[in-house]
Scaffold this active site. Structure first.
Site, short mmCIF file in Angstrom:
data_model
loop_
_atom_site.label_atom_id
_atom_site.label_comp_id
_atom_site.label_asym_id
_atom_site.label_seq_id
_atom_site.Cartn_x
_atom_site.Cartn_y
_atom_site.Cartn_z
N ARG A 108 0.78 -1.25 0.20
CA ARG A 108 -0.22 0.32 0.04
C ARG A 108 0.99 1.36 0.18
O ARG A 108 1.81 1.63 0.32
CB ARG A 108 -0.62 -0.08 1.05
N THR A 112 -1.74 7.29 0.14
CA THR A 112 -2.88 7.17 -1.01
C THR A 112 -3.50 5.88 -0.32
O THR A 112 -4.92 5.60 -0.05
CB THR A 112 -2.55 6.95 -2.02
N ASP A 206 -0.17 -3.13 12.41
CA ASP A 206 0.59 -3.44 11.52
C ASP A 206 1.27 -5.11 11.65
O ASP A 206 2.20 -5.35 11.79
CB ASP A 206 1.85 -2.39 10.41
N ASP A 209 4.61 -5.85 10.11
CA ASP A 209 5.45 -5.06 11.11
C ASP A 209 5.68 -6.01 12.83
O ASP A 209 6.79 -6.24 12.66
CB ASP A 209 5.41 -3.42 11.19
C1 PRP Z 1 -1.03 -4.09 4.64
C2 PRP Z 1 -1.48 -5.62 4.99
C3 PRP Z 1 -2.50 -5.57 4.15
C4 PRP Z 1 -2.68 -4.85 3.77
C5 PRP Z 1 -4.13 -3.86 3.79
O1 PRP Z 1 0.36 -4.19 3.82
O2 PRP Z 1 -0.59 -6.56 5.33
O3 PRP Z 1 -1.54 -6.37 2.58
O4 PRP Z 1 -1.84 -3.34 4.08
O5 PRP Z 1 -4.64 -3.06 3.09
P1 PRP Z 1 -5.70 -2.69 2.19
O6 PRP Z 1 -6.76 -3.78 2.51
O7 PRP Z 1 -6.35 -1.90 2.29
O8 PRP Z 1 -5.58 -2.99 1.15
P2 PRP Z 1 1.37 -3.15 3.57
O9 PRP Z 1 1.09 -2.71 2.06
O10 PRP Z 1 1.72 -3.02 4.68
O11 PRP Z 1 2.47 -4.01 3.30
P3 PRP Z 1 3.01 -4.81 4.49
O12 PRP Z 1 2.81 -6.85 4.53
O13 PRP Z 1 4.08 -5.39 4.70
O14 PRP Z 1 2.71 -4.63 5.69
#
Ligand code: PRP
Length: 220
Positions: A108, A112, A206, A209
């Site tokens: 993400r 945005t 998160d 994390d």
């Molecule tokens: C987080 C999570 C999902 C996503 C969910 O990923 O692990 O993949 O956000 O959000 P959404 O439904 O609004 O799209 P992130 O991009 O933070 O990466 P990560 O897996 O490395 O934590």
């Protein structure tokens, strides 16, 4: 929300809530977070496998009786949405040692909140099979929908996709259900809402994390 036919919410037992109580605590250390998350992930994966087609399979028991059993009728593979989805791979391999696991890297955008697809590498014959899509967090649903689109482009049928979510926001469930009504969603908790930063409330922070130990703070 869980009355939707495509959504399978794990039974909200006291035991499950006790596991969630540990992982929701912002002060949980990484060892407690990983250990208790994995116990929930195990329940999710077993429930996800229950969504696949079965065929009858009788066996003879040690006392010579027939047990009228079942076995999976289809080939299944998994696809992890990197990075958080990789947290589900160890439990999955414990359950299903030979399972093949594809990867889709989606992140993400921090501002945005929109998903960006960087990379995918899927089993070559994925089109014919059923897929457990490992994506622990369903917030806006943008990342899950982007991952589902990758699978559809690879020839997977929408009704053959089981999305495994640790927690989900109503907004995320709606987004996936509207875009892909035949995808099945297995989830251990449906949250109250998203906040203004598109994080789930009460939420878990998160997940990636906290699971991999790359943050100083559990709050997100
Ligand atoms: C987080 C999570 C999902 C996503 C969910 O990923 O692990 O993949 O956000 O959000 P959404 O439904 O609004 O799209 P992130 O991009 O933070 O990466 P990560 O897996 O490395 O934590």
């Amino acid at each position: 929300m869980s009355s939707q036919p495509n959504v399978h919410l794990l039974p909200q037992t006291r035991q499950l809530r006790a596991l969630h109580t540990v992982v929701r605590d912002r002060h949980a250390g990484i060892d407690a977070f990983v250990h208790h998350s994995r116990r929930i992930i195990r329940l999710l994966l077993e429930a996800g496998l229950d969504q696949l087609p079965f065929t009858e399979s009788d066996v003879t028991t040690p006392v010579g009786a027939t047990y009228r059993g079942l076995r999976h009728a289809v080939d299944v593979c998994a696809v992890a949405v990197v990075r958080a989805g990789e947290s589900m791979e160890a439990e999955l391999r414990d359950i299903h040692p030979g399972i093949r696991i594809g990867k889709i890297l989606i992140q993400r955008d921090k501002q945005t909140k929109l998903p960006h697809l960087y990379y995918s590498h899927l089993p070559h014959d994925i089109a014919g099979g059923h897929v457990l899509l490992l994506e622990p967090m369903l917030a806006t649903g943008g990342s899950a929908n982007a991952a589902i689109d990758v699978l559809l482009k690879a020839g997977v049928r929408e009704e053959h996709i089981v999305l495994i979510d640790f927690i989900a926001a109503p907004e995320g469930i709606r987004a996936v259900s509207d875009a892909h009504p035949h995808v099945k969603i297995v989830v251990s908790s449906i949250e109250e809402r998203l906040n203004d930063d598109a994080f789930m409330v009460p939420g878990i922070g998160d997940f990636g994390d906290r699971y991999f130990g790359t943050t100083d703070s559990g709050a997100r």
